[in-house]
Design a protein around this motif. Structure first.
Motif, PDB file in Angstrom:
ATOM      1  N   ARG A  76       0.663  -1.177   0.270  1.00 41.26           N
ATOM      2  CA  ARG A  76      -0.019  -0.271  -0.193  1.00 41.26           C
ATOM      3  C   ARG A  76       0.992   1.139   0.239  1.00 41.26           C
ATOM      4  NH1 ARG A  76      -2.880  -0.840   5.199  1.00 41.26           N
ATOM      5  NH2 ARG A  76      -4.303   1.347   4.589  1.00 41.26           N
ATOM      6  N   LYS A  77       1.612   1.385   0.899  1.00 44.57           N
ATOM      7  CA  LYS A  77       2.808   2.603   0.554  1.00 44.57           C
ATOM      8  C   LYS A  77       3.771   2.738  -0.381  1.00 44.57           C
ATOM      9  CE  LYS A  77       3.994   2.511   5.920  1.00 44.57           C
ATOM     10  NZ  LYS A  77       5.142   1.677   6.801  1.00 44.57           N
ATOM     11  N   ARG A  78       3.897   1.885  -1.258  1.00 46.71           N
ATOM     12  CA  ARG A  78       4.653   1.701  -2.644  1.00 46.71           C
ATOM     13  C   ARG A  78       4.078   2.062  -3.386  1.00 46.71           C
ATOM     14  NH1 ARG A  78       5.839  -3.662  -3.097  1.00 46.71           N
ATOM     15  NH2 ARG A  78       4.735  -4.202  -3.726  1.00 46.71           N
ATOM     16  N   ASN A  79       2.467   1.141  -3.455  1.00 43.18           N
ATOM     17  CA  ASN A  79       1.706   1.697  -4.511  1.00 43.18           C
ATOM     18  C   ASN A  79       1.569   3.274  -3.583  1.00 43.18           C
ATOM     19  OD1 ASN A  79       0.493  -0.355  -5.270  1.00 43.18           O
ATOM     20  ND2 ASN A  79      -0.959  -0.827  -4.152  1.00 43.18           N
ATOM     21  N   CYS A  80       1.672   4.221  -2.789  1.00 45.47           N
ATOM     22  CA  CYS A  80       1.651   5.909  -2.815  1.00 45.47           C
ATOM     23  C   CYS A  80       2.456   6.040  -3.412  1.00 45.47           C
ATOM     24  CB  CYS A  80       1.321   6.194  -1.250  1.00 45.47           C
ATOM     25  SG  CYS A  80       0.755   7.656  -0.986  1.00 45.47           S
ATOM     26  N   VAL A  81       3.515   5.499  -2.943  1.00 38.32           N
ATOM     27  CA  VAL A  81       4.677   6.173  -3.865  1.00 38.32           C
ATOM     28  C   VAL A  81       4.849   6.482  -4.978  1.00 38.32           C
ATOM     29  CG1 VAL A  81       7.003   6.216  -4.511  1.00 38.32           C
ATOM     30  CG2 VAL A  81       6.562   6.145  -2.343  1.00 38.32           C
ATOM     31  N   ALA A  82       4.265   4.816  -5.779  1.00 42.90           N
ATOM     32  CA  ALA A  82       4.103   5.172  -7.621  1.00 42.90           C
ATOM     33  C   ALA A  82       3.010   5.599  -7.918  1.00 42.90           C
ATOM     34  CB  ALA A  82       3.546   3.282  -7.496  1.00 42.90           C
ATOM     35  N   ARG A  83       2.197   6.262  -7.541  1.00 46.49           N
ATOM     36  CA  ARG A  83       0.907   6.959  -7.600  1.00 46.49           C
ATOM     37  C   ARG A  83       1.621   8.457  -7.381  1.00 46.49           C
ATOM     38  NH1 ARG A  83      -1.746  11.441  -8.180  1.00 46.49           N
ATOM     39  NH2 ARG A  83      -4.153  11.253  -8.847  1.00 46.49           N
ATOM     40  N   PHE A  84       2.159   9.302  -6.608  1.00 46.79           N
ATOM     41  CA  PHE A  84       2.215  10.264  -6.561  1.00 46.79           C
ATOM     42  C   PHE A  84       4.217  11.139  -6.489  1.00 46.79           C
ATOM     43  CE2 PHE A  84      -0.991   9.119  -4.110  1.00 46.79           C
ATOM     44  CZ  PHE A  84      -2.027  10.247  -4.498  1.00 46.79           C
ATOM     45  N   PHE A  85       4.846   9.723  -6.994  1.00 47.85           N
ATOM     46  CA  PHE A  85       6.048  10.373  -7.034  1.00 47.85           C
ATOM     47  C   PHE A  85       7.095  10.886  -5.911  1.00 47.85           C
ATOM     48  CE2 PHE A  85       5.080   9.555 -11.792  1.00 47.85           C
ATOM     49  CZ  PHE A  85       5.552   8.675 -11.958  1.00 47.85           C
ATOM     50  N   ARG A  86       6.940  10.698  -4.972  1.00 51.63           N
ATOM     51  CA  ARG A  86       7.555  11.035  -4.005  1.00 51.63           C
ATOM     52  C   ARG A  86       6.886  10.057  -2.065  1.00 51.63           C
ATOM     53  NH1 ARG A  86       3.156  15.963  -1.445  1.00 51.63           N
ATOM     54  NH2 ARG A  86       4.635  15.998  -0.470  1.00 51.63           N
ATOM     55  N   SER A  87       7.396  10.302  -0.757  1.00 55.53           N
ATOM     56  CA  SER A  87       7.700   9.313  -0.974  1.00 55.53           C
ATOM     57  C   SER A  87       5.796   9.269   0.379  1.00 55.53           C
ATOM     58  CB  SER A  87       8.841   9.985   0.615  1.00 55.53           C
ATOM     59  OG  SER A  87       8.378  11.100   1.089  1.00 55.53           O
ATOM     60  N   SER A  88       5.698   8.271   0.619  1.00 61.04           N
ATOM     61  CA  SER A  88       4.057   7.846   1.795  1.00 61.04           C
ATOM     62  C   SER A  88       4.226   8.582   2.629  1.00 61.04           C
ATOM     63  CB  SER A  88       4.195   6.129   1.526  1.00 61.04           C
ATOM     64  OG  SER A  88       5.448   5.961   2.786  1.00 61.04           O
ATOM     65  N   TYR A  89       5.486   9.118   3.313  1.00 63.50           N
ATOM     66  CA  TYR A  89       5.281  10.111   4.281  1.00 63.50           C
ATOM     67  C   TYR A  89       4.991  11.668   4.032  1.00 63.50           C
ATOM     68  CZ  TYR A  89       6.415  11.832   8.998  1.00 63.50           C
ATOM     69  OH  TYR A  89       6.334  12.377  10.357  1.00 63.50           O
ATOM     70  N   ALA A  90       6.028  12.423   2.893  1.00 59.65           N
ATOM     71  CA  ALA A  90       5.432  13.267   2.525  1.00 59.65           C
ATOM     72  C   ALA A  90       4.001  13.578   1.746  1.00 59.65           C
ATOM     73  CB  ALA A  90       6.580  13.567   1.068  1.00 59.65           C
ATOM     74  N   THR A  91       3.403  12.143   1.282  1.00 55.78           N
ATOM     75  CA  THR A  91       2.026  12.350   0.941  1.00 55.78           C
ATOM     76  C   THR A  91       1.557  12.388   2.308  1.00 55.78           C
ATOM     77  OG1 THR A  91       2.488  11.357  -1.179  1.00 55.78           O
ATOM     78  CG2 THR A  91       0.439  11.602  -0.672  1.00 55.78           C
ATOM     79  N   GLY A  92       1.560  11.783   2.965  1.00 57.77           N
ATOM     80  CA  GLY A  92       0.545  11.624   4.411  1.00 57.77           C
ATOM     81  C   GLY A  92       0.716  12.896   5.033  1.00 57.77           C
ATOM     82  N   LEU A  93       2.144  13.551   5.199  1.00 55.30           N
ATOM     83  CA  LEU A  93       2.490  14.828   6.067  1.00 55.30           C
ATOM     84  C   LEU A  93       1.028  15.999   5.023  1.00 55.30           C
ATOM     85  CD1 LEU A  93       5.410  14.438   6.522  1.00 55.30           C
ATOM     86  CD2 LEU A  93       4.476  14.191   8.016  1.00 55.30           C
ATOM     87  N   SER A  94       1.117  16.417   3.483  1.00 57.53           N
ATOM     88  CA  SER A  94       0.281  16.880   3.007  1.00 57.53           C
ATOM     89  C   SER A  94      -0.973  16.867   2.738  1.00 57.53           C
ATOM     90  CB  SER A  94       0.350  17.267   1.379  1.00 57.53           C
ATOM     91  OG  SER A  94       2.506  17.229   1.157  1.00 57.53           O
ATOM     92  N   LEU A  95      -0.575  15.587   3.321  1.00 60.87           N
ATOM     93  CA  LEU A  95      -2.788  15.125   4.247  1.00 60.87           C
ATOM     94  C   LEU A  95      -3.174  15.560   5.542  1.00 60.87           C
ATOM     95  CD1 LEU A  95      -3.120  11.683   2.062  1.00 60.87           C
ATOM     96  CD2 LEU A  95      -4.710  13.933   1.419  1.00 60.87           C
ATOM     97  N   ALA A  96      -2.721  16.017   6.206  1.00 61.15           N
ATOM     98  CA  ALA A  96      -2.442  16.022   7.097  1.00 61.15           C
ATOM     99  C   ALA A  96      -2.069  17.736   7.649  1.00 61.15           C
ATOM    100  CB  ALA A  96      -1.459  14.945   8.526  1.00 61.15           C
ATOM    101  N   THR A 125      18.488  10.292 -11.820  1.00 62.77           N
ATOM    102  CA  THR A 125      18.578  11.844 -12.653  1.00 62.77           C
ATOM    103  C   THR A 125      18.380  10.934 -14.155  1.00 62.77           C
ATOM    104  OG1 THR A 125      20.134  12.383 -11.139  1.00 62.77           O
ATOM    105  CG2 THR A 125      20.763  13.412 -13.237  1.00 62.77           C
ATOM    106  N   GLY A 126      17.937  12.302 -14.393  1.00 62.03           N
ATOM    107  CA  GLY A 126      17.454  11.529 -16.024  1.00 62.03           C
ATOM    108  C   GLY A 126      16.339  10.786 -16.444  1.00 62.03           C
ATOM    109  N   ALA A 127      16.209   9.952 -15.716  1.00 61.76           N
ATOM    110  CA  ALA A 127      14.815   9.289 -16.201  1.00 61.76           C
ATOM    111  C   ALA A 127      13.526   8.986 -14.980  1.00 61.76           C
ATOM    112  CB  ALA A 127      15.688   8.027 -15.855  1.00 61.76           C
ATOM    113  N   GLY A 128      14.079   9.868 -13.791  1.00 58.42           N
ATOM    114  CA  GLY A 128      13.483  10.291 -13.052  1.00 58.42           C
ATOM    115  C   GLY A 128      12.342   9.030 -12.417  1.00 58.42           C
ATOM    116  N   CYS A 129      11.057   8.611 -11.538  1.00 61.29           N
ATOM    117  CA  CYS A 129      10.712   7.968 -10.639  1.00 61.29           C
ATOM    118  C   CYS A 129      11.084   6.632 -11.027  1.00 61.29           C
ATOM    119  CB  CYS A 129      10.016   8.545  -9.518  1.00 61.29           C
ATOM    120  SG  CYS A 129       9.624   7.113  -8.060  1.00 61.29           S
ATOM    121  N   ILE A 130      11.642   6.090 -10.460  1.00 64.13           N
ATOM    122  CA  ILE A 130      10.972   4.673 -11.259  1.00 64.13           C
ATOM    123  C   ILE A 130      11.268   3.255 -10.484  1.00 64.13           C
ATOM    124  CG2 ILE A 130      13.268   4.813 -13.249  1.00 64.13           C
ATOM    125  CD1 ILE A 130      14.808   2.999 -11.506  1.00 64.13           C
ATOM    126  N   GLY A 131      10.805   3.273  -8.789  1.00 63.67           N
ATOM    127  CA  GLY A 131      10.692   2.537  -8.268  1.00 63.67           C
ATOM    128  C   GLY A 131      10.558   3.336  -6.909  1.00 63.67           C
TER     129      GLY A 131
END
Length: 166
Positions: A76-96, A125-131
């Motif tokens: 579930r956390k990995r899916n969050c990174v795949a969806r937003f290309f940022r850490s799951s914690y960053a997403t949670g902090l922004s939502l909070a 670098t040059g490819a973006g978020c890959i995993g």
């Protein structure tokens, strides 16, 4: 918004900008996964560790004290990174900060997404978020901190400027 929440959001953004790879392959994933496993074993931490490209897993370990729930949290956390290309914690902090949830802001199910600390983007670098590299088993802030520490050590960055205040 509290000062500490604002500070954490800025610090995690700095982590995400700094902790990037020049290249990433299966050997890098294995070395990073082993580093995390060694850290967990040294601390006698019951965590699951996952290093995955979005196309396939490259490293997985479940240490003593984990359960199938941890594997589901990793997914579930990995899916969050795949969806937003940022850490799951960053997403949670922004939502909070915004007083929102993944469900009401994006229509994403809690069954498939978790905006909780512990999954960090693998950015090249040059490819973006890959995993993502993901840890589950500790409180979310500690899961996140463990991944950041391993990435900083692996990439040769000083952890002092990257660490969240504990």
């Amino acid at each position: 918004m509290t000062a500490s929440l604002e500070t954490d959001i800025a610090r995690v953004a700095h982590q995400e900008k700094t902790l990037t790879f020049a290249h990433f392959d299966a050997d890098v994933a294995w070395a990073l996964g082993l580093r995390l496993r060694d850290m967990a074993a040294a601390g006698k931490l019951g965590v699951v560790i996952d290093v995955s490209l979005f196309s396939m897993p490259l490293f997985y370990a479940a240490l003593e004290g984990t359960s199938p729930d941890n594997a589901n949290w990793v997914r579930r956390k990995r899916n969050c990174v795949a969806r937003f290309f940022r850490s799951s914690y960053a997403t949670g902090l922004s939502l909070a900060r915004d007083g929102r949830s993944l469900q009401d802001k994006f229509g994403l199910s809690d069954a498939d997404f978790a905006a909780h600390g512990g999954s960090f983007p693998i950015t090249v670098t040059g490819a973006g978020c890959i995993g993502a590299v993901t840890v589950s088993g500790l409180p979310q802030r500690q899961d996140h901190a463990m991944v950041v520490e391993a990435l900083a050590l692996h990439l040769g960055h000083d952890l002092t400027s990257l660490r969240l205040d504990v």
